[in-house]
Design an enzyme around this catalytic site. Structure first.
Site, short mmCIF file in Angstrom:
data_model
loop_
_atom_site.label_atom_id
_atom_site.label_comp_id
_atom_site.label_asym_id
_atom_site.label_seq_id
_atom_site.Cartn_x
_atom_site.Cartn_y
_atom_site.Cartn_z
N ILE A 1 1.64 6.54 1.95
CA ILE A 1 1.48 4.65 1.48
C ILE A 1 0.75 4.70 0.47
CG2 ILE A 1 1.68 3.48 4.38
CD1 ILE A 1 -1.20 3.40 3.90
N GLU B 1 -6.40 5.72 8.09
CA GLU B 1 -6.85 7.55 9.13
C GLU B 1 -7.52 6.61 10.35
OE1 GLU B 1 -7.34 10.81 8.95
OE2 GLU B 1 -5.70 11.11 7.17
N THR C 1 -8.50 -3.25 13.79
CA THR C 1 -8.96 -3.28 14.71
C THR C 1 -9.91 -3.89 15.24
OG1 THR C 1 -10.99 -2.05 15.46
CG2 THR C 1 -10.53 -1.31 12.96
N ASP C 2 -10.97 -4.18 16.49
CA ASP C 2 -12.04 -5.08 16.25
C ASP C 2 -12.85 -4.80 15.89
OD1 ASP C 2 -11.92 -2.97 18.14
OD2 ASP C 2 -12.08 -4.06 20.63
N GLU C 3 -13.13 -3.26 15.32
CA GLU C 3 -14.38 -2.73 14.81
C GLU C 3 -14.50 -3.13 13.35
OE1 GLU C 3 -14.73 1.87 14.88
OE2 GLU C 3 -13.54 1.89 16.73
N TYR D 1 -15.63 4.43 8.78
CA TYR D 1 -14.11 3.25 9.32
C TYR D 1 -13.13 2.58 9.55
CZ TYR D 1 -10.85 2.64 12.82
OH TYR D 1 -9.12 1.78 12.91
N SER D 2 -14.16 1.12 10.27
CA SER D 2 -14.35 0.06 10.03
C SER D 2 -15.07 -0.92 8.46
CB SER D 2 -15.53 -0.17 11.13
OG SER D 2 -16.66 0.11 11.02
N SER E 1 -13.55 0.43 5.81
CA SER E 1 -12.68 0.45 5.29
C SER E 1 -11.71 -0.55 5.64
CB SER E 1 -11.73 2.32 4.86
OG SER E 1 -11.55 2.51 6.35
N LYS E 2 -10.92 -0.76 6.83
CA LYS E 2 -10.40 -1.48 8.24
C LYS E 2 -10.79 -3.42 6.93
CE LYS E 2 -7.19 -0.47 10.23
NZ LYS E 2 -6.37 -0.11 10.48
N LYS F 1 -9.47 11.92 20.47
CA LYS F 1 -9.52 10.14 21.16
C LYS F 1 -10.87 9.86 22.34
CE LYS F 1 -8.72 8.22 17.41
NZ LYS F 1 -7.51 8.84 16.33
P1 NAD Z 1 -3.11 8.23 14.47
O1 NAD Z 1 -4.48 8.49 13.75
O2 NAD Z 1 -3.03 8.41 15.92
O3 NAD Z 1 -1.83 7.80 13.72
C1 NAD Z 1 -1.79 7.38 11.64
C2 NAD Z 1 -0.64 8.10 11.68
O4 NAD Z 1 -0.46 7.41 10.66
C3 NAD Z 1 -0.70 9.28 11.62
O5 NAD Z 1 0.75 9.48 11.73
C4 NAD Z 1 -0.38 9.80 9.98
O6 NAD Z 1 0.50 10.79 9.71
C5 NAD Z 1 -0.62 8.44 9.26
N1 NAD Z 1 -1.12 8.46 8.47
C6 NAD Z 1 -2.71 8.55 7.83
N2 NAD Z 1 -2.30 8.36 6.89
C7 NAD Z 1 -1.61 7.65 5.76
C8 NAD Z 1 -0.17 7.81 5.00
N3 NAD Z 1 -1.27 8.06 3.24
N4 NAD Z 1 0.34 7.66 4.16
C9 NAD Z 1 1.48 7.09 5.59
N5 NAD Z 1 0.98 7.52 6.44
C10 NAD Z 1 0.39 8.17 6.85
O7 NAD Z 1 -3.41 6.48 14.45
P2 NAD Z 1 -3.47 4.88 15.68
O8 NAD Z 1 -4.79 4.90 16.92
O9 NAD Z 1 -1.69 5.08 15.94
O10 NAD Z 1 -3.80 3.75 15.15
C11 NAD Z 1 -2.68 3.27 14.36
C12 NAD Z 1 -3.27 2.02 13.82
O11 NAD Z 1 -4.22 0.98 14.61
C13 NAD Z 1 -4.47 2.44 12.66
O12 NAD Z 1 -3.95 1.10 11.45
C14 NAD Z 1 -5.40 1.79 12.96
O13 NAD Z 1 -6.61 1.72 12.68
C15 NAD Z 1 -5.62 0.82 14.66
N6 NAD Z 1 -5.81 0.99 15.36
C16 NAD Z 1 -6.08 1.51 16.37
C17 NAD Z 1 -6.51 1.59 17.29
C18 NAD Z 1 -6.55 2.70 18.38
O14 NAD Z 1 -7.73 2.76 19.56
N7 NAD Z 1 -6.62 3.69 18.46
C19 NAD Z 1 -6.70 0.20 18.13
C20 NAD Z 1 -7.03 -0.87 16.94
C21 NAD Z 1 -6.58 -0.35 15.84
O1 DAU Z 2 -11.89 -0.40 19.10
C1 DAU Z 2 -10.96 0.51 18.35
C2 DAU Z 2 -10.81 1.34 17.48
O2 DAU Z 2 -11.37 2.24 19.09
C3 DAU Z 2 -10.11 2.17 16.73
O3 DAU Z 2 -9.82 0.72 15.70
C4 DAU Z 2 -10.24 3.22 16.37
O4 DAU Z 2 -8.68 3.50 15.44
C5 DAU Z 2 -10.03 4.16 17.52
O5 DAU Z 2 -10.91 5.36 17.01
C6 DAU Z 2 -11.29 3.53 18.35
O6 DAU Z 2 -12.62 3.81 18.28
P1 DAU Z 2 -13.76 4.52 19.33
O7 DAU Z 2 -15.04 5.03 18.34
O8 DAU Z 2 -14.40 3.53 19.71
O9 DAU Z 2 -12.82 5.28 19.60
P2 DAU Z 2 -13.33 6.58 20.74
O10 DAU Z 2 -12.17 7.41 21.78
O11 DAU Z 2 -13.74 8.09 19.27
O12 DAU Z 2 -14.59 6.76 20.80
C7 DAU Z 2 -14.47 5.82 22.18
C8 DAU Z 2 -15.68 5.88 23.30
O13 DAU Z 2 -16.33 6.73 23.05
C9 DAU Z 2 -17.24 6.26 22.05
O14 DAU Z 2 -17.56 4.84 22.57
C10 DAU Z 2 -17.03 7.59 21.71
C11 DAU Z 2 -17.42 7.97 23.25
N1 DAU Z 2 -17.24 8.93 23.16
C12 DAU Z 2 -16.00 9.75 22.09
C13 DAU Z 2 -15.41 11.05 22.20
C14 DAU Z 2 -14.27 11.14 21.04
C15 DAU Z 2 -17.90 10.17 24.10
O15 DAU Z 2 -18.30 9.63 24.60
N2 DAU Z 2 -17.48 11.73 23.70
C16 DAU Z 2 -16.31 11.48 22.32
O16 DAU Z 2 -16.13 12.87 22.98
#
Ligand code: NAD
Ligand code: DAU
Length: 338
Positions: free
Chosen positions: A60, A82, A127-129, A153-154, A156-157, A192
């Site tokens: 992108i 990311e 994200t809520d972060e 991360y948050s 950048s978002k 995650k």
């Molecule tokens: P993910 O890490 O599983 O997937 C990210 C995807 O983006 C991958 O397929 C990766 O190859 C692609 N990507 C990364 N850099 C890129 C680039 N420069 N150009 C094109 N593609 C690229 O992430 P996810 O958990 O599916 O999250 C998707 C979106 O939702 C993100 O924007 C994240 O911030 C947001 N989000 C995630 C969560 C969560 O709990 N996972 C919650 C709220 C919001």
């Molecule tokens: O809130 C939305 C966000 O949730 C998204 O924007 C992010 O993309 C997504 O990664 C997620 O962020 P968190 O940091 O909350 O998710 P994670 O699964 O990394 O961690 C969830 C909680 O668990 C957090 O309090 C950290 C804890 N944790 C995480 C890992 C990976 C552990 O205790 N042990 C672990 O090994």
């Protein structure tokens, strides 16, 4: 409708593409994904031959590619990012590049194409972060909560969200934003917490709980998130943000106990490890606006969703065993010293 989905080879994006093509089979979707460590085309192997679906490998951040792809589009849904907080703490360069500069690139392409071909709708996945961290008895975040991001991360978002809104106010680019809580479900990369713990337990390995497991997250099944994005695309007001929460706040310890119990394992599998630096204590989302304006609410009960997710990882061991080798293993060793 002709739609560009970015990051569609990742966890939420691939579930979104599957959801959308099932519900709107006449729409055509282009999936632009750079296939980073988190992107996996196996996530979409069941739809790769759908005539209304096309995959393009690319970033992108590529101006020319973005400009070419947005011609004749109706909608961009920007999932690409990311996404892992711990990785952003180790090195946040890619987070700034993709999450901020990549979003700018897409916005700019949409703006230029809109001038010539009519307005392109831009839905941004956030994200809520971005709202920071709640105390134990604080009210959950809502759309009026001031931004206070605390991890790279948050941050950048948050920067991306501000840019998206700036393109609405400055150029009248028709945007919407969704701020969602923690997703879980099939195809989530096993870094995650939920897929990491399930896959570790399936492999009879310990599960690393950060600190004392007191941090709280609000869990939402991935299809509920995608149904919320659908509702915003169809019925959301332009220029607006919508909070999509799961109504399922849990401490990490309670979450861990549920996973252990649903998988028939004991608490001896827990390993308490060093806490995440700057670890946000609590996220929680008030989704009244989405409920009142869009008629959306999360539908999947957390216990049911978690059991379904465990079953998916049990039945798809090849998918995650492939991933949990190579680069992932190096990352895991760096992260947990195992
Ligand atoms: P993910 O890490 O599983 O997937 C990210 C995807 O983006 C991958 O397929 C990766 O190859 C692609 N990507 C990364 N850099 C890129 C680039 N420069 N150009 C094109 N593609 C690229 O992430 P996810 O958990 O599916 O999250 C998707 C979106 O939702 C993100 O924007 C994240 O911030 C947001 N989000 C995630 C969560 C969560 O709990 N996972 C919650 C709220 C919001
Ligand atoms: O809130 C939305 C966000 O949730 C998204 O924007 C992010 O993309 C997504 O990664 C997620 O962020 P968190 O940091 O909350 O998710 P994670 O699964 O990394 O961690 C969830 C909680 O668990 C957090 O309090 C950290 C804890 N944790 C995480 C890992 C990976 C552990 O205790 N042990 C672990 O090994």
């Amino acid at each position: 409708m002709k739609i560009l989905v970015t990051g569609g080879a990742g966890f939420i994006g691939s579930n979104f593409i599957r959801y959308w093509l099932k519900k709107y089979p006449a729409d055509s979707l282009v999936n632009l994904d750079a296939l980073t460590y988190a992107g996996n085309l196996e996530n979409l192997s069941d739809i790769e031959n759908n005539k209304n679906y096309k995959f393009i490998k690319g970033s992108i951040c590529d101006d020319n590619l973005a400009y070419d792809l947005v011609q004749d589009l109706d909608l961009i849904v920007n999932f690409a990012a990311e996404s892992h907080v711990d990785r952003s703490i180790m090195d946040c360069r890619d987070f700034i590049t993709t999450n901020v500069e990549g979003t700018r690139t897409l916005l700019e392409a949409a703006k230029s194409a809109s001038r010539r071909n009519g307005k392109i709708r831009f839905h941004h996945i956030s994200t809520d972060e971005v709202f920071g961290s709640l105390g134990p008895s604080d009210k959950p975040f809502n759309e009026t909560t001031p931004y206070d991001p605390r991890s790279p991360y948050s941050a950048s978002k948050a920067a991306a969200d501000h840019l998206v809104r700036a393109y609405w106010h400055t150029y009248e680019l028709p945007i919407t934003i969704s701020n969602c809580s923690n997703n879980y479900g099939p195809y989530q990369f096993p870094e995650k917490i939920i897929p990491l713990f399930i896959t570790n337990l399936l492999a009879n390995k310990k599960i690393p709980v950060y600190g004392q497991g007191k941090n709280i997250r609000d869990w939402i099944y991935v299809d509920d998130h995608n149904a919320g994005v659908d509702a915003i695309i169809k019925r959301g007001r332009l220029g607006q943000s919508y909070c999509l929460g799961g109504n399922s706040e849990l401490t990490n310890f309670k979450l861990t106990k549920k996973i252990l119990s649903f998988m028939g394992k004991g608490e001896d599998m827990i390993e308490y490890v060093t806490d995440r630096p700057g670890h946000d204590l609590r996220y929680g989302l008030d989704f009244t606006k989405a409920k009142n304006e869009l008629g959306w609410r999360p539908a999947v009960n957390f216990n049911d969703g978690l059991k379904k997710t465990i079953a998916w990882y049990k039945n798809n061991q090849a998918w995650w065993q492939n991933i949990k080798s190579g680069e992932y293993l190096e990352y895991y060793k760096k992260q947990y010293g195992q």
